[in-house]
Design a protein around this motif. Structure first.
Motif, PDB file in Angstrom:
ATOM      1  N   CYS A   1      24.473  46.673  17.850  1.00 43.21           N
ATOM      2  CA  CYS A   1      23.834  46.318  16.598  1.00 43.21           C
ATOM      3  C   CYS A   1      22.470  45.699  16.879  1.00 43.21           C
ATOM      4  O   CYS A   1      22.343  44.779  17.682  1.00 43.21           O
ATOM      5  CB  CYS A   1      24.703  45.325  15.826  1.00 43.21           C
ATOM      6  SG  CYS A   1      23.918  44.714  14.329  1.00 43.21           S
TER       7      CYS A   1
ATOM      8  N   CYS B   1      22.540  41.766  15.368  1.00 43.08           N
ATOM      9  CA  CYS B   1      23.341  40.672  15.914  1.00 43.08           C
ATOM     10  C   CYS B   1      23.835  40.939  17.326  1.00 43.08           C
ATOM     11  O   CYS B   1      24.382  40.065  17.964  1.00 43.08           O
ATOM     12  CB  CYS B   1      24.517  40.370  14.996  1.00 43.08           C
ATOM     13  SG  CYS B   1      25.825  41.618  15.061  1.00 43.08           S
TER      14      CYS B   1
ATOM     15  N   MET C   1      26.176  42.971  18.226  1.00 41.39           N
ATOM     16  CA  MET C   1      27.561  43.373  18.335  1.00 41.39           C
ATOM     17  C   MET C   1      27.657  44.753  18.971  1.00 41.39           C
ATOM     18  O   MET C   1      26.856  45.630  18.687  1.00 41.39           O
ATOM     19  CB  MET C   1      28.226  43.403  16.961  1.00 41.39           C
ATOM     20  CG  MET C   1      29.729  43.548  17.059  1.00 41.39           C
ATOM     21  SD  MET C   1      30.441  44.524  15.705  1.00 41.39           S
ATOM     22  CE  MET C   1      30.081  46.195  16.246  1.00 41.39           C
TER      23      MET C   1
ATOM     24  N   CYS D   1      27.807  47.166  10.097  1.00 41.66           N
ATOM     25  CA  CYS D   1      28.237  46.258  11.148  1.00 41.66           C
ATOM     26  C   CYS D   1      29.213  45.231  10.572  1.00 41.66           C
ATOM     27  O   CYS D   1      28.902  44.559   9.596  1.00 41.66           O
ATOM     28  CB  CYS D   1      27.021  45.547  11.744  1.00 41.66           C
ATOM     29  SG  CYS D   1      27.445  44.259  12.938  1.00 41.66           S
TER      30      CYS D   1
ATOM     31  N   ALA E   1      30.019  42.495  11.656  1.00 43.05           N
ATOM     32  CA  ALA E   1      29.603  41.124  11.908  1.00 43.05           C
ATOM     33  C   ALA E   1      28.477  40.674  10.989  1.00 43.05           C
ATOM     34  O   ALA E   1      28.474  39.561  10.480  1.00 43.05           O
ATOM     35  CB  ALA E   1      29.177  40.962  13.363  1.00 43.05           C
ATOM     36  N   CYS E   2      27.506  41.569  10.773  1.00 44.51           N
ATOM     37  CA  CYS E   2      26.339  41.130  10.015  1.00 44.51           C
ATOM     38  C   CYS E   2      25.965  42.082   8.882  1.00 44.51           C
ATOM     39  O   CYS E   2      25.098  41.769   8.075  1.00 44.51           O
ATOM     40  CB  CYS E   2      25.148  40.932  10.946  1.00 44.51           C
ATOM     41  SG  CYS E   2      24.454  42.479  11.560  1.00 44.51           S
TER      42      CYS E   2
ATOM     43  N   THR F   1      24.723  45.143   9.126  1.00 42.01           N
ATOM     44  CA  THR F   1      23.615  46.055   9.387  1.00 42.01           C
ATOM     45  C   THR F   1      24.076  47.499   9.261  1.00 42.01           C
ATOM     46  O   THR F   1      25.201  47.823   9.598  1.00 42.01           O
ATOM     47  CB  THR F   1      23.058  45.798  10.799  1.00 42.01           C
ATOM     48  OG1 THR F   1      22.342  44.579  10.789  1.00 42.01           O
ATOM     49  CG2 THR F   1      22.136  46.907  11.249  1.00 42.01           C
TER      50      THR F   1
HETATM   51 ZN   LIG Z   1      25.505  43.252  13.442  1.00 38.72          ZN
END
Ligand SMILES: [Zn+2]
Length: 89
Positions: free
Chosen positions: A14, A17, A19, A47, A49-50, A52
């Motif tokens: 990513c 972040c 990832m 993503c 996690a964030c 994206t």
């Molecule tokens: Zn991310």
């Protein structure tokens, strides 16, 4: 013979972040079953996690190695120009 684990899996990272998407693990929370290649992930996937977009992931493979090795100062080749003596009158 039987050698599982030798499948060339490309990891994707990513951009926002960092990832790492591992195709072997997939993203169960995002509806991506393990073993799903990044290319097979639907484009609306983001993503986990964030958030994206998939388009903003980049792959870690390729010639994008640290520039330390490529940063070699090349010695200048000697100039082959013939020395001309200026004719004096
Ligand atoms: Zn991310």
């Amino acid at each position: 013979m039987m050698s599982p684990g030798t499948i060339t899996t490309q990891r994707w990272i990513c951009e926002s972040c960092g990832m790492i998407y591992d195709p072997a693990e997939g993203d169960p929370d995002g509806g991506i079953v393990p073993g799903t290649a990044f290319e097979d992930i639907p484009d609306h996937w983001v993503c986990p996690a964030c958030g994206t977009r998939k388009a903003d992931f980049y792959t870690s493979t390729g010639p994008a190695e640290p520039a330390a090795l490529a940063k070699e100062s090349e010695p200048r080749p000697p100039e082959p120009g013939p020395r001309r003596r200026a004719p004096r009158a």
